[in-house]
Write an enzyme that holds these catalytic residues in place. Structure first.
Site, PDB file in Angstrom:
ATOM      1  N   LYS A 240       9.939   3.700   2.454  1.00 55.32           N
ATOM      2  CA  LYS A 240       9.339   3.020   1.301  1.00 55.32           C
ATOM      3  C   LYS A 240      10.236   1.876   0.835  1.00 55.32           C
ATOM      4  O   LYS A 240      11.440   2.077   0.618  1.00 55.32           O
ATOM      5  CB  LYS A 240       9.129   4.012   0.159  1.00 55.32           C
ATOM      6  CG  LYS A 240       8.550   3.400  -1.114  1.00 55.32           C
ATOM      7  CD  LYS A 240       8.352   4.456  -2.182  1.00 55.32           C
ATOM      8  CE  LYS A 240       7.781   3.862  -3.459  1.00 55.32           C
ATOM      9  NZ  LYS A 240       8.766   3.026  -4.165  1.00 55.32           N
ATOM     10  N   HIS A 264       9.162  -1.991  -5.146  1.00 55.51           N
ATOM     11  CA  HIS A 264       9.686  -1.003  -6.105  1.00 55.51           C
ATOM     12  C   HIS A 264       9.099  -1.228  -7.496  1.00 55.51           C
ATOM     13  O   HIS A 264       9.769  -1.038  -8.516  1.00 55.51           O
ATOM     14  CB  HIS A 264      11.218  -1.060  -6.152  1.00 55.51           C
ATOM     15  CG  HIS A 264      11.857   0.273  -6.453  1.00 55.51           C
ATOM     16  ND1 HIS A 264      12.441   1.046  -5.482  1.00 55.51           N
ATOM     17  CD2 HIS A 264      12.005   0.975  -7.598  1.00 55.51           C
ATOM     18  CE1 HIS A 264      12.923   2.152  -6.021  1.00 55.51           C
ATOM     19  NE2 HIS A 264      12.670   2.133  -7.310  1.00 55.51           N
ATOM     20  N   ARG A 319       2.655   4.036 -12.221  1.00 57.49           N
ATOM     21  CA  ARG A 319       2.667   4.041 -13.682  1.00 57.49           C
ATOM     22  C   ARG A 319       1.420   4.644 -14.320  1.00 57.49           C
ATOM     23  O   ARG A 319       1.543   5.328 -15.343  1.00 57.49           O
ATOM     24  CB  ARG A 319       2.911   2.626 -14.193  1.00 57.49           C
ATOM     25  CG  ARG A 319       4.347   2.121 -13.962  1.00 57.49           C
ATOM     26  CD  ARG A 319       4.504   0.701 -14.491  1.00 57.49           C
ATOM     27  NE  ARG A 319       5.870   0.193 -14.394  1.00 57.49           N
ATOM     28  CZ  ARG A 319       6.329  -0.557 -13.390  1.00 57.49           C
ATOM     29  NH1 ARG A 319       5.518  -0.861 -12.368  1.00 57.49           N
ATOM     30  NH2 ARG A 319       7.581  -0.997 -13.381  1.00 57.49           N
TER      31      ARG A 319
END
Length: 369
Positions: A240, A264, A319
């Site tokens: 990632k 990120h 989020r």
């Protein structure tokens, strides 16, 4: 700072933006900034959204979409939609149940949940949720600790390991610095001994004591270390934080089963390319040699379809899940995922796709500036 008390369920949110507003209203300012903030001037944070908003789908019609099917398979895990929960640290900061509540919501939604290395609940405890678990690793200076965490993840039944590769050092997150942010009592990195798990202390000028991170992350990690990890586990290996096609090619050569195209969430290099813009180059570089997931800025089912149309196998959701957790605990996180699933189903029908796989045929365009 004290931990945030458990709020009641969010009141009838109709979209993920509604949950975000409820979460912001419930959160102390420093906690909200910790969730929402990026690094530096937050150029990459804003660019993730702007790049997605600039893309428009070209729908097809008369395609028999009476029963759209969002079912997918991501990194050998079945999923009811092409979505997995991204690794996000210290979730007990937002609700007393933390990662356990989020994992339960993922179980209900039928999507994989990534246990963060800096989880505030241990992987063994999170495994009690019954969710399909992936486990995140950062590369630590102490390879023995890294190996021990990998062993614990395997023993707990995790189905994949995600190595986050874009944190040679922590990005300069100005909101947290200005707020003097630190973790409250009772919230810690549960996978580490107490002395390793404590929050970084503040220096007299208000800055973070960077030795905390220097002592944790290993900036000397190279592809040979990834090759060691590949040999160390039989679990699917996901890298990632890749944006460059050259790195994507190297990842395949080193044995990665999947790549997450990600900056990120705008929290590392400020000015890094938005993930959705890097995605086509990465997909072209690896072809069908590995899965390619996208992370960064996903806020709707339409965003998911845009990502798939641009070459992704699926997305990581970040989020918005935290917004749900903060606004309503497990119920709020479950509501976030339910809203996203409804939006994906709607978008599939409206864009003319019966199955998720049909999205690869979709066209995207940009309006003239």
């Amino acid at each position: 700072m004290t931990s945030v008390p458990a709020p009641g369920p969010a009141s009838s949110p109709m979209c993920l933006a509604d949950l975000a507003r409820a979460a912001e209203a419930a959160a102390p300012g420093a906690v909200w900034d910790f969730i929402e903030g990026g690094s530096g001037r937050e150029l990459s944070l804003a660019a993730n959204r702007a790049a997605l908003d600039a893309l428009y789908l070209v729908p097809r019609v008369l395609r028999d979409v009476a029963r759209p099917d969002a079912g997918s398979r991501l990194v050998r895990s079945s999923a009811r939609m092409p979505v997995a929960i991204a690794p996000m640290a210290y979730q007990r900061l937002l609700h007393p149940d933390g990662e356990l509540a989020t994992a339960r919501a993922a179980k209900t939604a039928g999507v994989p949940f990534t246990v963060p290395m800096f989880s505030s609940v241990t992987v063994e405890r999170v495994a009690e949720s019954g969710a399909a678990l992936w486990f995140q690793l950062y590369w630590l200076r102490d390879r023995g600790v890294t190996a021990d965490l990998l062993d614990r993840a395997e023993a707990a039944g995790c189905r994949a390991v995600i190595l986050t590769v874009d944190v040679a050092r922590l990005g300069r997150r100005l909101r947290d610095l200005r707020n003097g942010f630190s973790l409250p009592n009772g919230v810690r990195a549960a996978h580490f001994a107490e002395e390793r798990a404590s929050a970084p202390r503040r220096l007299p000028d208000g800055s973070l004591d960077v030795r905390h991170y220097v002592d944790t992350f290993n900036p000397s990690v190279t592809w040979s270390d990834v090759a060691w990890l590949r040999e160390r586990t039989r679990l699917p290996l996901v890298l990632k934080g890749i944006l460059a096609p050259q790195d994507a090619t190297e990842a395949v050569t080193t044995g990665a089963d999947a790549i997450v195209v990600s900056n990120h969430g705008g929290r590392q290099l400020d000015g890094a390319l938005p993930a959705i813009e890097a995605l086509p180059g990465v997909r072209e570089a690896v072809g069908d040699a590995c899965e390619v997931l996208l992370d960064g800025g996903i806020r709707s089912g339409i965003d998911v379809l845009k990502s798939l149309a641009r070459g992704a196998s699926g997305v990581l959701l970040g989020r918005p899940v935290l917004h749900g957790l903060l606004a309503g605990g497990e119920d709020g996180a479950e509501r976030a995922l339910s809203l996203l699933r409804d939006e994906i189903d709607d978008a599939l029908a409206l864009v003319g796709c019966r199955h998720i796989g049909d999205t690869a045929e979709l066209r995207l365009t940009r309006l003239p500036v």
